[in-house]
Design a protein around this motif. Structure first.
Motif, PDB file in Angstrom:
ATOM      1  N   ARG A 215       0.832  -1.198   0.000  1.00 28.75           N
ATOM      2  CA  ARG A 215       0.000   0.000   0.000  1.00 28.75           C
ATOM      3  C   ARG A 215       0.861   1.240   0.000  1.00 28.75           C
ATOM      4  NH1 ARG A 215      -4.199  -1.393   4.897  1.00 28.75           N
ATOM      5  NH2 ARG A 215      -5.281  -3.167   3.916  1.00 28.75           N
ATOM      6  N   TYR A 216       0.463   2.202  -0.826  1.00 21.86           N
ATOM      7  CA  TYR A 216       1.058   3.531  -0.747  1.00 21.86           C
ATOM      8  C   TYR A 216       0.310   4.322   0.320  1.00 21.86           C
ATOM      9  CZ  TYR A 216       3.666   2.627  -5.028  1.00 21.86           C
ATOM     10  OH  TYR A 216       4.530   2.100  -5.951  1.00 21.86           O
ATOM     11  N   PRO A 217       0.933   5.368   0.862  1.00 20.07           N
ATOM     12  CA  PRO A 217       0.281   6.148   1.928  1.00 20.07           C
ATOM     13  C   PRO A 217      -1.119   6.626   1.572  1.00 20.07           C
ATOM     14  CG  PRO A 217       2.582   6.769   1.788  1.00 20.07           C
ATOM     15  CD  PRO A 217       2.322   5.831   0.626  1.00 20.07           C
ATOM     16  N   ASP A 218      -1.360   7.016   0.311  1.00 20.22           N
ATOM     17  CA  ASP A 218      -2.684   7.511  -0.064  1.00 20.22           C
ATOM     18  C   ASP A 218      -3.689   6.387  -0.332  1.00 20.22           C
ATOM     19  OD1 ASP A 218      -1.594   6.571  -2.388  1.00 20.22           O
ATOM     20  OD2 ASP A 218      -2.129   8.301  -3.614  1.00 20.22           O
ATOM     21  N   GLN A 219      -3.253   5.124  -0.121  1.00 23.89           N
ATOM     22  CA  GLN A 219      -4.151   3.985  -0.299  1.00 23.89           C
ATOM     23  C   GLN A 219      -4.521   3.318   1.026  1.00 23.89           C
ATOM     24  OE1 GLN A 219      -1.626   1.680  -2.948  1.00 23.89           O
ATOM     25  NE2 GLN A 219      -2.767   2.356  -4.765  1.00 23.89           N
ATOM     26  N   GLU A 220      -4.132   3.949   2.138  1.00 22.49           N
ATOM     27  CA  GLU A 220      -4.363   3.348   3.446  1.00 22.49           C
ATOM     28  C   GLU A 220      -5.850   3.213   3.753  1.00 22.49           C
ATOM     29  OE1 GLU A 220      -2.348   1.964   5.512  1.00 22.49           O
ATOM     30  OE2 GLU A 220      -0.476   2.450   4.502  1.00 22.49           O
ATOM     31  N   ILE A 221      -6.628   4.231   3.443  1.00 21.67           N
ATOM     32  CA  ILE A 221      -8.063   4.211   3.751  1.00 21.67           C
ATOM     33  C   ILE A 221      -8.829   3.446   2.683  1.00 21.67           C
ATOM     34  CG2 ILE A 221     -10.119   5.618   4.113  1.00 21.67           C
ATOM     35  CD1 ILE A 221      -8.300   7.811   5.209  1.00 21.67           C
ATOM     36  N   SER A 222      -8.590   3.771   1.441  1.00 22.98           N
ATOM     37  CA  SER A 222      -9.242   3.067   0.330  1.00 22.98           C
ATOM     38  C   SER A 222      -8.309   3.068  -0.872  1.00 22.98           C
ATOM     39  CB  SER A 222     -10.576   3.728  -0.034  1.00 22.98           C
ATOM     40  OG  SER A 222     -10.367   5.060  -0.480  1.00 22.98           O
TER      41      SER A 222
END
Length: 261
Positions: A215-222
């Motif tokens: 996961r990239y940081p901006d993919q943590e939530i969705s």
């Protein structure tokens, strides 16, 4: 379109699919392990086990030679070293548990880089690749080392990515790749081939992150699409891979890599 060209196009696609055997195995494993839970094995450990078995089977079936396995292993180590650093710096993460994680990085991650070199090795023999106007060995090695080093140093120093891209254009502007599908030989500019492989790896990266490979940081939530800027990173890694394979081929099969020594 002539029937000869249609036949070449279809066979080209089939050969490309065969070149992607190892990457496809990884994707299928990611997909299966996302929907199925193994009560006795963590997901990351299961993926590693499948990757190792797949590599053994490919060599056993002579789809990959021992020499090719050595090249793939080198890139596995290169990729794993990069993973350890990038995860430490917070560029991306592997949030799931695993027994085979070192420094927050599952060991299977190196196989994702190795699959790129596997593709290059497969394409080389299936399409009888010949590199024309390939740059001097010393220049190619210096470029590879500079690209790899920049992946580390840009976190605390100036990112020289665009300087490196300018050097790539200078070194490869005359270079092209000759490949044979059936009997007819085609040619493609080397830089274009780098870009095409990088683009398709970026597409594969989107599939991988969707399947939870990392996961990239901006993919943590969705989940969201991987930033277009990552194509330039893959462009650089593709160049390192092809240079490593090309320089080893130049030693054993100099007629396949023609340029300045």
């Amino acid at each position: 379109m002539k029937s000869e060209h249609v036949k070449d196009f279809l066979l080209f696609g089939w050969k490309q699919a065969l070149c992607c055997i190892f990457p496809v195995v990884i994707f299928l494993t990611l997909a299966v392990s996302k929907v199925l839970t193994l009560p006795f094995l963590h997901r990351y450990d299961f993926i590693l086990l499948v990757c190792i078995l797949a590599q053994i089977v490919l060599v056993w079936m002579k789809l990959e030679s021992v020499d090719e396995l050595k090249v793939i292993t080198v890139f596995h180590i290169i990729g794993l070293g990069l993973e350890l650093y990038k995860v430490h710096m917070g560029s991306w993460s592997y949030p799931e548990e695993g027994w085979t994680k070192i420094g927050g990085v599952p060991l299977y991650s190196g196989f994702m880089y190795a699959s790129v070199s596997s593709y290059v090795c497969q394409a080389w023999k299936r399409f009888d690749l010949h590199l024309i106007h390939w740059p001097r060995t010393s220049f190619a090695i210096i470029l590879s080392v500079s690209i790899y080093t920049n992946f580390f140093t840009h976190h605390f120093a100036y990112d020289i990515r665009w300087v490196l891209i300018a050097l790539i254009v200078i070194l490869f502007y005359k270079s092209h790749i000759r490949f044979t599908v059936i009997t007819k030989t085609y040619r493609m500019h080397t830089i274009l081939s780098f870009m095409l492989v990088a683009f398709f790896i970026w597409l594969a990266e989107n599939i991988s992150t969707f399947l939870g490979a990392w996961r990239y940081p901006d993919q943590e939530i969705s989940w969201r699409i991987v930033h277009w800027g990552k194509i330039s990173s893959w462009f650089m890694l593709v160049i390192i891979t092809i240079i490593i394979v090309a320089e080893l081929k130049r030693i054993k099969y100099p007629e396949q890599v023609k340029g300045t020594k």
